[in-house]
Design a protein around this motif. Structure first.
Motif: not given
Length: 122
Positions: A1-29
């Protein structure tokens, strides 16, 4: 099983970000999944979780601001974070496979990603 996060970063207060986690090695659902975070010098805490049934749970501190979702076709878990505050600054981790226990308990999960850093400046 592998989980890889992405989407982090620096943002100002009040802002938005979307994180993603790509999964592999198992039946995701088939696995419950969750997002955790660990602020500097503090314990890891549960942020949001989505059960294999699709039901969701959130920490009180993020309710109404964060939304967890997953896309089974792409084996990807998401965390949409809006109205970010300095207190949201942390390393964010995704986790999979709930062995037992609460959806937002870090000890309940078998698999973890390496994390992605989120920094919110006030």
């Amino acid at each position: 099983v592998q989980l890889v996060e992405s989407g982090g970063g620096s943002v100002q207060s009040g802002g938005s970000l979307r994180l993603s986690c790509a999964a592999s090695g198992y039946t995701f659902s088939s696995y419950s999944m969750a997002w955790f975070r660990q602020p500097p010098g503090k314990e890891r805490e549960g942020v949001a979780a989505i059960a294999s049934t699709g039901s969701t749970g959130y920490a009180d501190s993020v309710k109404g601001r964060f939304t967890i979702s997953k896309e089974n076709a792409n084996n990807t878990l998401y965390l949409q974070m809006n109205i970010l505050a300095h207190e949201d600054t942390a390393m964010y981790y995704c986790a999979a496979h709930l062995r037992g226990g609460g959806l937002l308990d870090s000890g309940s999960y078998s698999y973890w990603g390496q994390g992605t850093q989120v920094t919110v400046s006030s």
